[in-house]
Scaffold this motif. Structure first.
Motif, PDB file in Angstrom:
ATOM      1  N   VAL A 151      42.233   2.637  -6.015  1.00 14.91           N
ATOM      2  CA  VAL A 151      43.376   3.106  -6.802  1.00 14.91           C
ATOM      3  C   VAL A 151      43.684   4.564  -6.458  1.00 14.91           C
ATOM      4  N   HIS A 152      44.964   4.824  -6.155  1.00 17.31           N
ATOM      5  CA  HIS A 152      45.393   6.202  -5.948  1.00 17.31           C
ATOM      6  C   HIS A 152      45.707   6.803  -7.310  1.00 17.31           C
ATOM      7  N   GLY A 153      44.925   7.783  -7.741  1.00 21.02           N
ATOM      8  CA  GLY A 153      45.132   8.378  -9.063  1.00 21.02           C
ATOM      9  C   GLY A 153      44.033   9.386  -9.331  1.00 21.02           C
ATOM     10  N   SER A 154      44.012   9.901 -10.556  1.00 22.18           N
ATOM     11  CA  SER A 154      42.988  10.884 -10.910  1.00 22.18           C
ATOM     12  C   SER A 154      41.953  10.250 -11.833  1.00 22.18           C
ATOM     13  N   ALA A 155      40.734  10.742 -11.727  1.00 25.30           N
ATOM     14  CA  ALA A 155      39.642  10.252 -12.574  1.00 25.30           C
ATOM     15  C   ALA A 155      39.984  10.408 -14.058  1.00 25.30           C
ATOM     16  N   GLU A 156      40.867  11.353 -14.379  1.00 25.77           N
ATOM     17  CA  GLU A 156      41.274  11.537 -15.786  1.00 25.77           C
ATOM     18  C   GLU A 156      41.871  10.251 -16.360  1.00 25.77           C
TER      19      GLU A 156
END
Ligand SMILES: C[S@@+](CC[C@H](N)C(=O)[O-])C[C@H]1O[C@@H](n2cnc3c(N)ncnc32)[C@H](O)[C@@H]1O
Length: 210
Positions: free
Chosen positions: A115-120
């Motif tokens: 997944v392209h995204g932030s751990a947040e």
């Protein structure tokens, strides 16, 4: 664009592809580092000793969802998939589209989701893939380079996303990840691995079974 600029660009693209082919994952990792040095924070992927030490405490029979933050070129993904149950899932989350694109192209395993995204955003990401909680969350994030509020938000979301008895696992050159973990988890196990460039601190924060 002039004909000369087009030829120059075509040569650069060809050189980039050639370098990637020759260097394999190392080429992609170095390219990611050159583009975002603070976010990648290391020029060399983790050693096999670090990987084995980090994964040793995982109860693989009890692990249905394993999440990894900051997989880079997937140094941990192969070893995790080797140990994961046949009906388990590995979700990896990285902010760098270059790495996510590389992982999607090279890891062909039905248990693997990149997944392209932030751990947040971990809670929304695991929910979107049909899970309430993760059993283990491994992090390669450079916490020393993240703005403080981002690090704290990631830890808070991680503590909520884990099932009781699950663990948040970090390896980092500095103490920052370990100290942040201790703010959110009452039980933290510590380790140190010399056989890594650079040697790194290991930490496992265990969520109370309650
Ligand atoms: C040191 S590299 C990790 C390398 C790899 N895990 C290894 O063991 O070799 C750090 C990774 O964290 C990613 N990253 C940085 N901030 C992030 C965030 N907020 N959420 C997810 N990934 C992030 C970077 O793009 C990079 O891939």
């Amino acid at each position: 664009m002039t004909g000369y600029e087009l030829t120059r660009q075509a040569r650069l693209t060809r050189a980039r592809h050639w370098l990637r082919r020759i260097l394999g994952p190392w080429g992609v990792f170095i390219q990611g580092f050159v583009q975002h040095p603070r976010m990648v924070a290391s020029i060399i992927p983790s050693s096999r000793y670090t990987i084995a030490r980090m994964l040793a405490p995982v109860d693989w029979q009890a692990c249905r969802l394993f999440v990894e933050y900051g997989p880079g070129v997937g140094t941990f993904c192969g070893p995790v998939l080797e140990r994961l149950r046949r009906d388990g899932t590995l979700i990896v989350i990285d902010t760098n589209p270059l790495f996510i694109d590389y992982l999607k192209r090279t890891i062909r395993d039905s248990r693997f989701i990149a997944v392209h995204g932030s751990a947040e955003e971990v809670e929304a990401i695991i929910r979107a893939h049909g899970h309430e909680h993760a059993d283990y969350i491994l992090s390669g994030l450079p916490f020393s380079n993240l703005p403080e509020a981002v690090g704290e938000r990631i830890l808070a979301a991680t503590a909520r996303a884990l099932r009781p008895g699950g663990a948040f696992m970090t390896y980092q050159f500095s103490r920052v990840a370990r100290d942040l973990t201790a703010q959110f988890f009452s039980k933290v196990d510590d380790g140190f691995e010399w056989r890594n460039v650079l040697p790194c601190r290991l930490a496992w924060g265990w969520k109370d079974k309650d």
